[in-house]
Design a protein around this motif. Structure first.
Motif, PDB file in Angstrom:
ATOM      1  N   ASN A   1     -13.078 -17.021  30.974  1.00 45.16           N
ATOM      2  CA  ASN A   1     -12.523 -15.990  30.089  1.00 45.16           C
ATOM      3  C   ASN A   1     -12.775 -14.623  30.725  1.00 45.16           C
ATOM      4  O   ASN A   1     -13.920 -14.269  30.982  1.00 45.16           O
ATOM      5  CB  ASN A   1     -13.252 -16.144  28.740  1.00 45.16           C
TER       6      ASN A   1
ATOM      7  N   GLY B   1     -13.805 -20.749  13.284  1.00 47.82           N
ATOM      8  CA  GLY B   1     -14.380 -21.368  12.098  1.00 47.82           C
ATOM      9  C   GLY B   1     -14.401 -22.884  12.085  1.00 47.82           C
ATOM     10  O   GLY B   1     -14.546 -23.492  11.028  1.00 47.82           O
TER      11      GLY B   1
ATOM     12  N   SER C   1     -19.224 -20.498  17.222  1.00 46.76           N
ATOM     13  CA  SER C   1     -20.320 -20.257  16.265  1.00 46.76           C
ATOM     14  C   SER C   1     -21.002 -21.546  15.806  1.00 46.76           C
ATOM     15  O   SER C   1     -22.213 -21.559  15.571  1.00 46.76           O
ATOM     16  CB  SER C   1     -19.802 -19.493  15.040  1.00 46.76           C
TER      17      SER C   1
HETATM   18  C1  LIG Z   1     -21.853 -14.338  20.288  1.00 42.82           C
HETATM   19  C2  LIG Z   1     -20.385 -14.454  20.582  1.00 42.82           C
HETATM   20  C3  LIG Z   1     -19.887 -14.021  21.808  1.00 42.82           C
HETATM   21  C4  LIG Z   1     -18.500 -14.106  22.079  1.00 42.82           C
HETATM   22  N1  LIG Z   1     -18.025 -13.684  23.294  1.00 42.82           N
HETATM   23  C5  LIG Z   1     -16.707 -13.805  23.571  1.00 42.82           C
HETATM   24  C6  LIG Z   1     -16.177 -13.418  24.833  1.00 42.82           C
HETATM   25  O1  LIG Z   1     -16.899 -12.936  25.717  1.00 42.82           O
HETATM   26  N2  LIG Z   1     -14.850 -13.584  25.049  1.00 42.82           N
HETATM   27  C7  LIG Z   1     -14.025 -14.108  24.092  1.00 42.82           C
HETATM   28  O2  LIG Z   1     -12.822 -14.242  24.327  1.00 42.82           O
HETATM   29  N3  LIG Z   1     -14.501 -14.479  22.892  1.00 42.82           N
HETATM   30  C8  LIG Z   1     -15.806 -14.348  22.621  1.00 42.82           C
HETATM   31  N4  LIG Z   1     -16.283 -14.732  21.390  1.00 42.82           N
HETATM   32  C9  LIG Z   1     -15.326 -15.243  20.390  1.00 42.82           C
HETATM   33  C10 LIG Z   1     -15.276 -16.770  20.414  1.00 42.82           C
HETATM   34  O3  LIG Z   1     -14.887 -17.243  21.663  1.00 42.82           O
HETATM   35  C11 LIG Z   1     -14.314 -17.290  19.352  1.00 42.82           C
HETATM   36  O4  LIG Z   1     -12.991 -16.887  19.652  1.00 42.82           O
HETATM   37  C12 LIG Z   1     -14.672 -16.793  17.955  1.00 42.82           C
HETATM   38  O5  LIG Z   1     -16.066 -16.744  17.794  1.00 42.82           O
HETATM   39  C13 LIG Z   1     -14.079 -17.686  16.868  1.00 42.82           C
HETATM   40  O6  LIG Z   1     -14.555 -19.006  16.992  1.00 42.82           O
HETATM   41  P1  LIG Z   1     -15.804 -19.594  16.149  1.00 42.82           P
HETATM   42  O7  LIG Z   1     -15.534 -19.260  14.711  1.00 42.82           O
HETATM   43  O8  LIG Z   1     -15.803 -21.051  16.462  1.00 42.82           O
HETATM   44  O9  LIG Z   1     -17.014 -18.901  16.654  1.00 42.82           O
HETATM   45  C14 LIG Z   1     -17.648 -14.646  21.106  1.00 42.82           C
HETATM   46  C15 LIG Z   1     -18.169 -15.097  19.883  1.00 42.82           C
HETATM   47  C16 LIG Z   1     -19.511 -15.004  19.608  1.00 42.82           C
HETATM   48  C17 LIG Z   1     -20.047 -15.484  18.280  1.00 42.82           C
END
Ligand SMILES: Cc1cc2nc3c(=O)[nH]c(=O)nc-3n(C[C@H](O)[C@H](O)[C@H](O)COP(=O)(O)O)c2cc1C
Length: 284
Positions: A56, A215, A237
């Motif tokens: 990414n 989510g 997450s």
């Molecule tokens: C601590 C943290 C760091 C993240 N860093 C990035 C990142 O560097 N690049 C990116 O595209 N998304 C990043 N995200 C977003 C996640 O890749 C994802 O799109 C978003 O958290 C929604 O998915 P989830 O609900 O399963 O966490 C990050 C999310 C979290 C919680």
């Protein structure tokens, strides 16, 4: 990954809301830079891997607009021959101006440069076409989304990753950490992410694969993503709250759901499930 190392925003910058399995983060792309990551990725790839590697890429915090496009190009060059796919992150809420790349004119400028570079890199690497996905925010207005998808179709992008974290705070969230500045992820993001996936799927008529994220913490959440239009799913997450075994649980749970459709493979089961949903009511 950003080309140059950067320390990200001051701490604290990650906030858990345990009751809701949610996170607010404003990390700001803290990373050791492209050179170090490329070296460690090369080392990792020396042993055979059964998994896919997606890299990414983003822009450095202090890069001006034109330099930011060059930042993506540098990421693309570094990882083109190493990654199984590359994600162009234009949706992080924690780097100023980054999300403006989702707006039509800026998106087109960026994508033109990226796809030209991809053409050059494919020639350099014996025709290898490393798939490129564009990662979008759940907060993009419908008219901007339509414009973005139109450009993505025109430039034959390989996939759309939907979605990143949200700067919105869905109603009913009361914990004080929701007031923290940053992107909200985890369970409360699912409805926003699903709506986005559904919209993209309707606009593209399924012509661009969608990587659904936002989510997912169990097999039901993941299955729901497939029903609204995702072709692949990701999570972030839930790893924090449920640990790495959550992945296996979801894979097993998805296989169970697919089995009920007596289809030849998972994609066919998803297709049947979507048709069934269309007959019985709206997706969400
Ligand atoms: C601590 C943290 C760091 C993240 N860093 C990035 C990142 O560097 N690049 C990116 O595209 N998304 C990043 N995200 C977003 C996640 O890749 C994802 O799109 C978003 O958290 C929604 O998915 P989830 O609900 O399963 O966490 C990050 C999310 C979290 C919680």
């Amino acid at each position: 990954m950003t080309p140059e190392p950067q320390s990200g925003n001051p701490r604290p910058r990650v906030f858990r809301i345990i009751e809701d399995e949610a996170i607010v983060n404003r990390l700001g792309f803290n990373n050791n830079g492209l050179q170090q990551f490329e070296a460690s990725l090369r080392e990792t790839l020396e042993s055979p891997l059964s998994s896919l590697i997606g890299v990414n890429i983003g822009a450095n915090q202090f890069s001006a607009k034109d330099d930011a496009i060059e930042d993506y190009v540098r990421g693309l060059e570094a990882f083109y021959s190493l990654a199984d796919y590359i994600v162009i992150n234009i949706s992080s809420p924690n780097t100023k101006g980054l999300r403006d790349f989702q707006l039509k004119g800026e998106f087109e400028n960026l994508l033109r440069v990226i796809m030209n570079k991809r053409h050059t890199l494919a020639l350099k690497y014996d025709g290898r076409k490393t798939p490129i996905s564009i990662k979008v925010a759940p907060d993009l207005e419908e008219r901007h989304l339509r414009a973005l998808v139109g450009v993505a179709i025109q430039y034959e992008i390989d996939a759309i990753t939907a979605t990143n974290s949200t700067v919105m705070r869905p109603s009913g969230l009361t914990h004080k950490n929701y007031d923290q500045i940053g992107g909200l992820s985890g369970k409360p993001l699912a409805p926003l992410s699903n709506r986005m996936i559904k919209n993209i799927s309707e606009i593209t008529q399924g012509s661009i694969p969608i990587i659904g994220v936002g989510g997912i913490s169990n097999a039901d959440d993941a299955w729901q993503k497939f029903l609204v239009g995702a072709d692949l799913v990701q999570l972030c997450s839930a790893l924090v709250y449920r640990g790495p075994t959550v992945v296996k649980e979801i894979v097993v749970g998805l296989a169970d759901r697919a089995k009920k459709y007596d289809a030849a493979n998972f994609s066919s089961a998803v297709k049947l499930a979507r048709e069934q949903q269309k007959r019985t009511g709206p997706y969400i």
